[in-house]
Design an enzyme around this catalytic site. Structure first.
Site, PDB file in Angstrom:
ATOM      1  CG  ASP A  92      -6.211  -1.531   5.812  1.00 45.11           C
ATOM      2  OD1 ASP A  92      -5.699  -1.377   6.953  1.00 45.11           O
ATOM      3  OD2 ASP A  92      -6.266  -0.621   4.974  1.00 45.11           O
ATOM      4  CD  GLU A 114     -10.819   2.714   7.017  1.00 37.81           C
ATOM      5  OE1 GLU A 114      -9.891   1.902   6.980  1.00 37.81           O
ATOM      6  OE2 GLU A 114     -10.742   3.813   7.601  1.00 37.81           O
ATOM      7  CD  GLU A 128      -1.148  -2.081   5.561  1.00 39.73           C
ATOM      8  OE1 GLU A 128      -0.506  -2.137   4.482  1.00 39.73           O
ATOM      9  OE2 GLU A 128      -0.605  -1.916   6.672  1.00 39.73           O
ATOM     10  CG  HIS A 199       2.804   3.642  10.222  1.00 39.57           C
ATOM     11  ND1 HIS A 199       1.980   4.678   9.910  1.00 39.57           N
ATOM     12  CD2 HIS A 199       2.085   2.522   9.993  1.00 39.57           C
ATOM     13  CE1 HIS A 199       0.807   4.218   9.532  1.00 39.57           C
ATOM     14  NE2 HIS A 199       0.832   2.901   9.560  1.00 39.57           N
ATOM     15  NE  ARG A 201       4.145  -4.935   8.891  1.00 37.53           N
ATOM     16  CZ  ARG A 201       4.813  -5.893   9.537  1.00 37.53           C
ATOM     17  NH1 ARG A 201       5.746  -6.579   8.925  1.00 37.53           N
ATOM     18  NH2 ARG A 201       4.525  -6.180  10.802  1.00 37.53           N
ATOM     19  CG  HIS A 231       4.372   3.344  14.311  1.00 35.24           C
ATOM     20  ND1 HIS A 231       4.663   2.049  14.647  1.00 35.24           N
ATOM     21  CD2 HIS A 231       3.078   3.340  13.883  1.00 35.24           C
ATOM     22  CE1 HIS A 231       3.596   1.286  14.431  1.00 35.24           C
ATOM     23  NE2 HIS A 231       2.617   2.050  13.967  1.00 35.24           N
TER      24      HIS A 231
HETATM   25  C1  UD1 Z   1       0.192  -2.025  11.730  1.00 34.30           C
HETATM   26  C2  UD1 Z   1      -0.747  -2.398  10.588  1.00 34.30           C
HETATM   27  C3  UD1 Z   1      -0.978  -1.200   9.673  1.00 34.30           C
HETATM   28  C4  UD1 Z   1      -1.435   0.006  10.452  1.00 34.30           C
HETATM   29  C5  UD1 Z   1      -0.485   0.276  11.611  1.00 34.30           C
HETATM   30  C6  UD1 Z   1      -1.066   1.366  12.465  1.00 34.30           C
HETATM   31  C7  UD1 Z   1      -0.676  -4.679   9.726  1.00 34.30           C
HETATM   32  C8  UD1 Z   1      -0.025  -5.616   8.802  1.00 34.30           C
HETATM   33  N1  UD1 Z   1      -0.158  -3.451   9.787  1.00 34.30           N
HETATM   34  O1  UD1 Z   1       1.472  -1.635  11.227  1.00 34.30           O
HETATM   35  O2  UD1 Z   1      -1.955  -1.533   8.705  1.00 34.30           O
HETATM   36  O3  UD1 Z   1      -1.442   1.113   9.585  1.00 34.30           O
HETATM   37  O4  UD1 Z   1      -0.334  -0.906  12.417  1.00 34.30           O
HETATM   38  O5  UD1 Z   1      -0.135   1.911  13.324  1.00 34.30           O
HETATM   39  O6  UD1 Z   1      -1.615  -5.028  10.395  1.00 34.30           O
HETATM   40  N2  UD1 Z   1       5.271  -2.085  18.423  1.00 34.30           N
HETATM   41  C9  UD1 Z   1       5.422  -1.859  19.779  1.00 34.30           C
HETATM   42  N3  UD1 Z   1       4.382  -1.303  20.469  1.00 34.30           N
HETATM   43  C10 UD1 Z   1       3.212  -0.941  19.883  1.00 34.30           C
HETATM   44  C11 UD1 Z   1       3.061  -1.167  18.498  1.00 34.30           C
HETATM   45  C12 UD1 Z   1       4.095  -1.741  17.793  1.00 34.30           C
HETATM   46  O7  UD1 Z   1       6.450  -2.172  20.354  1.00 34.30           O
HETATM   47  O8  UD1 Z   1       2.328  -0.427  20.579  1.00 34.30           O
HETATM   48  C13 UD1 Z   1       6.398  -2.668  17.662  1.00 34.30           C
HETATM   49  C14 UD1 Z   1       6.595  -4.184  17.852  1.00 34.30           C
HETATM   50  O9  UD1 Z   1       7.963  -4.482  17.829  1.00 34.30           O
HETATM   51  C15 UD1 Z   1       5.919  -4.758  16.603  1.00 34.30           C
HETATM   52  C16 UD1 Z   1       6.224  -3.700  15.571  1.00 34.30           C
HETATM   53  O10 UD1 Z   1       6.160  -2.463  16.272  1.00 34.30           O
HETATM   54  O11 UD1 Z   1       6.409  -6.028  16.260  1.00 34.30           O
HETATM   55  C17 UD1 Z   1       5.325  -3.654  14.381  1.00 34.30           C
HETATM   56  O12 UD1 Z   1       3.953  -3.680  14.758  1.00 34.30           O
HETATM   57  P1  UD1 Z   1       2.830  -4.060  13.666  1.00 34.30           P
HETATM   58  O13 UD1 Z   1       1.460  -4.060  14.210  1.00 34.30           O
HETATM   59  O14 UD1 Z   1       3.246  -5.344  13.003  1.00 34.30           O
HETATM   60  O15 UD1 Z   1       2.960  -2.781  12.769  1.00 34.30           O
HETATM   61  P2  UD1 Z   1       2.793  -2.505  11.269  1.00 34.30           P
HETATM   62  O16 UD1 Z   1       2.560  -3.740  10.473  1.00 34.30           O
HETATM   63  O17 UD1 Z   1       3.914  -1.649  10.856  1.00 34.30           O
HETATM   64  N1  UDP Z   2      -2.613   9.087  16.104  1.00 31.20           N
HETATM   65  C1  UDP Z   2      -2.558   9.317  17.474  1.00 31.20           C
HETATM   66  N2  UDP Z   2      -1.362   9.612  18.044  1.00 31.20           N
HETATM   67  C2  UDP Z   2      -0.211   9.693  17.323  1.00 31.20           C
HETATM   68  C3  UDP Z   2      -0.262   9.458  15.929  1.00 31.20           C
HETATM   69  C4  UDP Z   2      -1.497   9.149  15.348  1.00 31.20           C
HETATM   70  O1  UDP Z   2      -3.586   9.270  18.146  1.00 31.20           O
HETATM   71  O2  UDP Z   2       0.839   9.968  17.893  1.00 31.20           O
HETATM   72  C5  UDP Z   2      -3.906   8.719  15.493  1.00 31.20           C
HETATM   73  C6  UDP Z   2      -4.357   9.583  14.355  1.00 31.20           C
HETATM   74  O3  UDP Z   2      -5.161  10.624  14.815  1.00 31.20           O
HETATM   75  C7  UDP Z   2      -5.132   8.609  13.475  1.00 31.20           C
HETATM   76  C8  UDP Z   2      -4.534   7.270  13.792  1.00 31.20           C
HETATM   77  O4  UDP Z   2      -3.728   7.434  14.956  1.00 31.20           O
HETATM   78  O5  UDP Z   2      -6.493   8.561  13.840  1.00 31.20           O
HETATM   79  C9  UDP Z   2      -3.685   6.786  12.661  1.00 31.20           C
HETATM   80  O6  UDP Z   2      -2.984   5.651  13.043  1.00 31.20           O
HETATM   81  P1  UDP Z   2      -1.749   5.107  12.227  1.00 31.20           P
HETATM   82  O7  UDP Z   2      -1.145   6.220  11.443  1.00 31.20           O
HETATM   83  O8  UDP Z   2      -0.906   4.381  13.203  1.00 31.20           O
HETATM   84  O9  UDP Z   2      -2.404   4.006  11.284  1.00 31.20           O
HETATM   85  P2  UDP Z   2      -3.159   4.079   9.862  1.00 31.20           P
HETATM   86  O10 UDP Z   2      -4.265   5.051   9.959  1.00 31.20           O
HETATM   87  O11 UDP Z   2      -2.141   4.424   8.827  1.00 31.20           O
HETATM   88  O12 UDP Z   2      -3.625   2.661   9.692  1.00 31.20           O
END
Ligand code: UD1
Ligand code: UDP
Length: 390
Positions: A92, A114, A128, A199, A201, A231
């Site tokens: 999602d 999923e 999501e 993490h 939003r 995160h």
């Molecule tokens: C996103 C997903 C959420 C998922 C989560 C998993 C959407 C809307 N949200 O979260 O469903 O549960 O990922 O973790 O798709 N950033 C980095 N490096 C990284 C990742 C993120 O620097 O490797 C920083 C960047 O500044 C980025 C911010 O985190 O802009 C947010 O990343 P984003 O993918 O938008 O995260 P979420 O929406 O919080």
């Molecule tokens: N995970 C990981 N390393 C971490 C934290 C989480 O490998 O430091 C894995 C965890 O086992 C799970 C997935 O990341 O499978 C969950 O991702 P996240 O919580 O970012 O996203 P969500 O599942 O909420 O979309």
């Protein structure tokens, strides 16, 4: 074409990629959006398949409208260039939503892994819940992890033959990785071990900061160690670091690679999380999970007695954690391995169904499994049921 952009998508599509690579019927092609950068790259080794294209869309503190625009344009071009027989999206995220939309526009059928998770609250989790409902309107194959998620889809009008109950691929991956067994736990001490991930939003900002303050009080007990793999989102770091960094009972680490995270989960006593994937993994290992959210699309873990939805009120979170740490009987009831999300063979079921349907040649593109609200099928007006030879 397997489309993925974030950490959980890589983890949950890895078993599908591996199963497709092992089958002579498929040629899996991985396209990454780079919605996440470091946290995605950390997981790519699990796929067992190289990345064909990476769109590198991530921006610091990205906002959803701009991210969406970049993704739809980039994914449309990738799909147009490669002309895959099927586009597979997972979950999602914005990557998954935009991947399904771009594929639908390019008339390539979409398989949704999923599928069917619902909280019933359109803006929680945000965004999501909306994303997965929209993907449910666009996908052809709906691979639902549980009977409940399959029932949601049928109730929304998806033809029953396009809803396939498979279990969640996250269990496939967790069991596979634990068999490999080379990860290292991030816990440093022999104190009661609490694994924390936050993490979402909808929790960011003031709410997450208050949750951090409550968890600091938990750390003050003196008999726990909290491991927090942080995160990379700056919004999460802004909220949590001022409260938790530097506390002697809190071990803050960068995101762990999957092997180390699995080992850390296996070593912990208690999980506090707002993560979807972690809610699914904890019961498989018999780890009680307190879900720090007001809704969950994964009530199966709660019903199985493995998780509790404790909300986001800081004092309620603290009270629930203290109770579990102090009440041995309550702890013992929750700490039993259960498998509400599957037996580790989800990818096998997914690939078997796709193989069956592709026996007759490519599936006609642009047909949606979901019916419009008035009951008429979408698309060409023909029956919503599926004929692989059409
Ligand atoms: C996103 C997903 C959420 C998922 C989560 C998993 C959407 C809307 N949200 O979260 O469903 O549960 O990922 O973790 O798709 N950033 C980095 N490096 C990284 C990742 C993120 O620097 O490797 C920083 C960047 O500044 C980025 C911010 O985190 O802009 C947010 O990343 P984003 O993918 O938008 O995260 P979420 O929406 O919080
Ligand atoms: N995970 C990981 N390393 C971490 C934290 C989480 O490998 O430091 C894995 C965890 O086992 C799970 C997935 O990341 O499978 C969950 O991702 P996240 O919580 O970012 O996203 P969500 O599942 O909420 O979309």
């Amino acid at each position: 074409m397997l489309l993925l952009g974030t950490r959980p998508e890589a983890i949950k599509l890895a078993p599908v990629a591996r199963a497709m690579a092992a089958s002579s019927l498929f040629e899996p092609m991985v396209v990454t959006t780079g919605q996440h950068r470091e946290m995605l790259d950390q997981m790519l080794g699990l796929l067992g398949v190289g990345v064909k294209t990476d769109l590198a869309v991530m921006r610091d503190r990205q906002r959803l409208p701009e991210l969406t625009a970049r993704l739809v344009a980039g994914l449309g071009a990738a799909i147009r260039t490669e002309r895959p027989d099927v586009v597979v999206v997972q979950g999602d995220t914005t990557t998954a939503l935009c991947g399904a939309l771009a594929a639908f526009y390019e008339r390539v059928p979409v398989a949704h892994v999923e599928a069917g998770l619902r909280t019933g609250v359109l803006d929680n989790p945000f965004p999501e819940e909306l994303n997965r409902r929209l993907i449910g309107r666009m996908a052809f194959w709906h691979f639902a992890p549980t009977a409940r998620s399959a029932a949601h889809l049928r109730a929304e009008g998806v033809p029953a033959e396009q809803v396939i109950t498979t279990g969640n691929t996250v269990v496939d991956n967790l069991l596979w990785v634990l068999r490999e067994g080379t990860g290292r736990s991030a816990f440093r001490t022999g104190a009661r071990r609490v694994l924390l991930t936050l993490h979402r939003r909808e929790n960011q900002g003031h709410r997450m900061r208050a949750m951090g303050a409550a968890l600091r009080q938990l750390a003050d007990r003196g008999d726990v160690e909290i491991v927090l793999p942080l995160h990379r989102s700056p919004a999460v770091r802004d909220a949590l670091l001022p409260e938790l960094a530097g506390h002697p009972a809190v071990t803050v680490v960068e995101p762990l690679d999957y092997l180390d995270f699995a080992a850390t989960l296996a070593a912990c006593d208690l999980v506090l999380t707002d993560s979807g994937g972690v809610q699914e993994e904890a019961p498989s290992l018999g780890k009680p999970a307190l879900v720090l959210r007001t809704t969950t699309e994964r009530p199966e873990a709660v019903e199985a007695g493995a998780a509790r939805l404790v909300g986001t009120d800081p004092q309620a979170i603290l009270a629930a954690a203290v109770r579990l740490l102090d009440d041995r009987a309550e702890y013992g009831r929750m700490a039993q391995a259960r498998h509400p999300f599957g037996d580790g063979r989800a990818a096998e079921h997914i690939v078997a169904r796709l193989a069956e349907d592709f026996k007759g040649g490519p599936v006609r593109a642009g047909r949606s499994g979901a019916k419009e609200d008035d009951g008429r099928p979408l698309g060409d007006g023909a029956s919503g049921s599926y004929d692989p030879t059409a």
